[in-house]
Design a protein around this motif. Structure first.
Motif, mmCIF file in Angstrom:
data_model
loop_
_atom_site.group_PDB
_atom_site.id
_atom_site.type_symbol
_atom_site.label_atom_id
_atom_site.label_comp_id
_atom_site.label_asym_id
_atom_site.label_seq_id
_atom_site.Cartn_x
_atom_site.Cartn_y
_atom_site.Cartn_z
ATOM 1 N N LEU A 119 5.581 2.909 -5.447
ATOM 2 C CA LEU A 119 5.163 1.756 -4.791
ATOM 3 C C LEU A 119 4.605 0.679 -5.514
ATOM 4 C CD1 LEU A 119 3.270 3.318 -1.798
ATOM 5 C CD2 LEU A 119 5.806 2.824 -1.800
ATOM 6 N N SER A 120 3.964 1.071 -6.885
ATOM 7 C CA SER A 120 3.476 -0.076 -7.701
ATOM 8 C C SER A 120 4.706 -1.020 -8.057
ATOM 9 C CB SER A 120 2.715 0.470 -8.942
ATOM 10 O OG SER A 120 1.655 1.404 -8.504
ATOM 11 N N GLY A 121 3.766 -2.488 -7.880
ATOM 12 C CA GLY A 121 5.114 -3.319 -8.272
ATOM 13 C C GLY A 121 5.926 -3.969 -7.235
ATOM 14 N N LEU A 122 5.890 -3.196 -6.236
ATOM 15 C CA LEU A 122 6.941 -3.720 -4.944
ATOM 16 C C LEU A 122 6.188 -4.793 -4.180
ATOM 17 C CD1 LEU A 122 8.051 -0.250 -3.502
ATOM 18 C CD2 LEU A 122 9.279 -1.893 -4.696
ATOM 19 N N SER A 123 6.745 -5.555 -3.561
ATOM 20 C CA SER A 123 6.187 -6.676 -3.084
ATOM 21 C C SER A 123 5.870 -6.383 -1.593
ATOM 22 C CB SER A 123 7.126 -8.041 -2.986
ATOM 23 O OG SER A 123 8.030 -7.714 -1.841
ATOM 24 N N GLU A 141 6.326 -8.047 1.101
ATOM 25 C CA GLU A 141 7.669 -8.465 1.740
ATOM 26 C C GLU A 141 8.400 -6.870 2.004
ATOM 27 O OE1 GLU A 141 7.008 -10.384 -0.650
ATOM 28 O OE2 GLU A 141 6.449 -12.406 0.536
ATOM 29 N N GLU A 142 8.556 -6.665 0.891
ATOM 30 C CA GLU A 142 9.350 -4.945 0.839
ATOM 31 C C GLU A 142 8.526 -4.053 1.602
ATOM 32 O OE1 GLU A 142 11.854 -4.819 -3.444
ATOM 33 O OE2 GLU A 142 9.499 -5.233 -3.412
ATOM 34 N N MET A 143 7.251 -4.042 1.501
ATOM 35 C CA MET A 143 6.465 -3.020 2.263
ATOM 36 C C MET A 143 6.624 -3.073 3.670
ATOM 37 S SD MET A 143 5.991 -0.801 -0.154
ATOM 38 C CE MET A 143 5.424 0.160 0.756
ATOM 39 N N HIS A 144 6.520 -4.413 3.896
ATOM 40 C CA HIS A 144 6.572 -4.752 5.402
ATOM 41 C C HIS A 144 7.804 -4.537 6.168
ATOM 42 C CE1 HIS A 144 2.926 -7.743 5.612
ATOM 43 N NE2 HIS A 144 2.610 -6.587 5.108
ATOM 44 N N ALA A 145 9.037 -4.840 5.424
ATOM 45 C CA ALA A 145 10.476 -4.440 5.795
ATOM 46 C C ALA A 145 10.734 -2.874 5.907
ATOM 47 C CB ALA A 145 11.452 -4.986 4.716
ATOM 48 N N ALA A 146 9.905 -2.175 4.848
ATOM 49 C CA ALA A 146 10.178 -0.819 4.807
ATOM 50 C C ALA A 146 9.451 -0.091 5.760
ATOM 51 C CB ALA A 146 9.823 -0.167 3.626
ATOM 52 N N ASP A 174 -0.117 9.085 10.680
ATOM 53 C CA ASP A 174 0.119 10.087 11.477
ATOM 54 C C ASP A 174 -0.087 10.025 12.906
ATOM 55 O OD1 ASP A 174 -2.693 10.015 11.949
ATOM 56 O OD2 ASP A 174 -3.215 11.857 10.824
ATOM 57 N N GLU A 175 0.194 10.755 13.830
ATOM 58 C CA GLU A 175 0.013 10.424 15.241
ATOM 59 C C GLU A 175 -1.516 10.265 15.548
ATOM 60 O OE1 GLU A 175 2.541 10.404 17.843
ATOM 61 O OE2 GLU A 175 3.873 10.362 16.208
ATOM 62 N N ALA A 176 -2.349 11.039 14.969
ATOM 63 C CA ALA A 176 -3.796 10.812 15.463
ATOM 64 C C ALA A 176 -4.254 9.406 15.133
ATOM 65 C CB ALA A 176 -4.598 12.101 15.123
ATOM 66 N N GLY A 177 -3.749 8.985 14.049
ATOM 67 C CA GLY A 177 -4.601 7.607 13.425
ATOM 68 C C GLY A 177 -5.329 8.214 12.369
ATOM 69 N N ASP A 178 -5.605 9.405 12.167
ATOM 70 C CA ASP A 178 -6.515 9.777 11.070
ATOM 71 C C ASP A 178 -6.120 9.568 9.661
ATOM 72 O OD1 ASP A 178 -8.357 10.768 13.021
ATOM 73 O OD2 ASP A 178 -7.296 12.839 12.989
ATOM 74 N N GLY A 179 -5.057 9.551 9.287
ATOM 75 C CA GLY A 179 -4.184 9.184 7.885
ATOM 76 C C GLY A 179 -4.044 7.929 7.891
ATOM 77 N N GLN A 180 -4.335 7.374 6.753
ATOM 78 C CA GLN A 180 -3.972 5.885 6.529
ATOM 79 C C GLN A 180 -3.629 5.818 5.006
ATOM 80 O OE1 GLN A 180 -7.988 3.686 6.670
ATOM 81 N NE2 GLN A 180 -7.450 3.754 8.793
ATOM 82 N N VAL A 181 -2.819 4.679 4.722
ATOM 83 C CA VAL A 181 -2.568 4.523 3.414
ATOM 84 C C VAL A 181 -2.782 2.773 3.333
ATOM 85 C CG1 VAL A 181 0.106 3.756 3.753
ATOM 86 C CG2 VAL A 181 -0.905 4.276 1.372
ATOM 87 N N ILE A 182 -3.599 2.571 2.395
ATOM 88 C CA ILE A 182 -4.121 1.250 2.158
ATOM 89 C C ILE A 182 -3.467 0.590 0.723
ATOM 90 C CG2 ILE A 182 -6.207 -0.316 1.895
ATOM 91 C CD1 ILE A 182 -7.788 2.050 3.283
ATOM 92 N N LEU A 183 -2.838 -0.361 0.900
ATOM 93 C CA LEU A 183 -2.076 -1.063 -0.121
ATOM 94 C C LEU A 183 -2.788 -2.253 -0.468
ATOM 95 C CD1 LEU A 183 1.678 -0.694 0.737
ATOM 96 C CD2 LEU A 183 0.206 0.991 -0.579
ATOM 97 N N GLY A 235 1.401 -10.911 -5.045
ATOM 98 C CA GLY A 235 1.875 -10.257 -3.897
ATOM 99 C C GLY A 235 2.470 -8.869 -4.012
ATOM 100 N N THR A 236 2.401 -8.262 -5.161
ATOM 101 C CA THR A 236 2.737 -7.106 -5.389
ATOM 102 C C THR A 236 1.727 -5.864 -5.414
ATOM 103 O OG1 THR A 236 2.470 -7.173 -7.730
ATOM 104 C CG2 THR A 236 4.608 -7.848 -6.889
ATOM 105 N N VAL A 237 2.203 -4.719 -5.205
ATOM 106 C CA VAL A 237 1.270 -3.424 -4.944
ATOM 107 C C VAL A 237 0.864 -2.941 -6.172
ATOM 108 C CG1 VAL A 237 1.138 -1.039 -4.279
ATOM 109 C CG2 VAL A 237 2.749 -2.447 -3.134
ATOM 110 N N GLU A 238 -0.664 -3.377 -6.124
ATOM 111 C CA GLU A 238 -1.466 -3.117 -7.312
ATOM 112 C C GLU A 238 -2.170 -1.792 -7.323
ATOM 113 O OE1 GLU A 238 -4.138 -6.083 -9.849
ATOM 114 O OE2 GLU A 238 -4.962 -5.738 -8.020
ATOM 115 N N ASP A 239 -2.747 -1.353 -6.160
ATOM 116 C CA ASP A 239 -3.583 -0.176 -6.073
ATOM 117 C C ASP A 239 -3.207 0.243 -4.728
ATOM 118 O OD1 ASP A 239 -5.497 1.724 -6.655
ATOM 119 O OD2 ASP A 239 -7.108 0.484 -5.973
ATOM 120 N N ILE A 240 -3.406 1.597 -4.463
ATOM 121 C CA ILE A 240 -2.991 2.488 -3.599
ATOM 122 C C ILE A 240 -4.148 3.470 -3.069
ATOM 123 C CG2 ILE A 240 -1.363 4.128 -2.456
ATOM 124 C CD1 ILE A 240 0.625 3.068 -4.826
#
Length: 98
Positions: free
Chosen positions: A43-47, A49-54, A73-82, A88-93
């Protein structure tokens, strides 16, 4: 006419090869199976816009930082923060599995 077609072909080829394919971006449901290093590699370096499209529209946004939050996940417990850099490119995950 032949030169114009060749120029159009070359420009199209350069655009397509220079852009990562959305199929290369792991789906949200795959996030728990990835290590931090794998996610950074994918994911690093992706924009943003690319993340929103995906992944579609984010479930949340950051305050004070430029970033997006998606639940994977369905329960909403798992999250990914970009976190995005100034371009506007992914720097940290950050992945949370509460």
């Amino acid at each position: 006419m032949k030169k114009q077609l060749m120029a159009l072909f070359l420009a199209s080829t350069l655009l397509l090869t220079g852009c990562p394919s959305r199929s290369d971006i792991p789906g949200l449901e795959e996030i728990p199976s990835y290590t931090q290093a794998q996610l950074e590699e994918e994911l690093s370096g992706l924009s943003n816009e690319e993340m929103h499209a995906a992944w579609g529209e984010p479930d949340g946004f950051l305050s004070g930082f430029w970033g997006d939050i998606w639940r994977f996940d369905e329960a909403g417990d798992g999250q990914v923060i970009l976190y995005y850099d100034a371009e506007g490119t992914v720097e940290d995950i950050v992945v949370r599995k509460d």
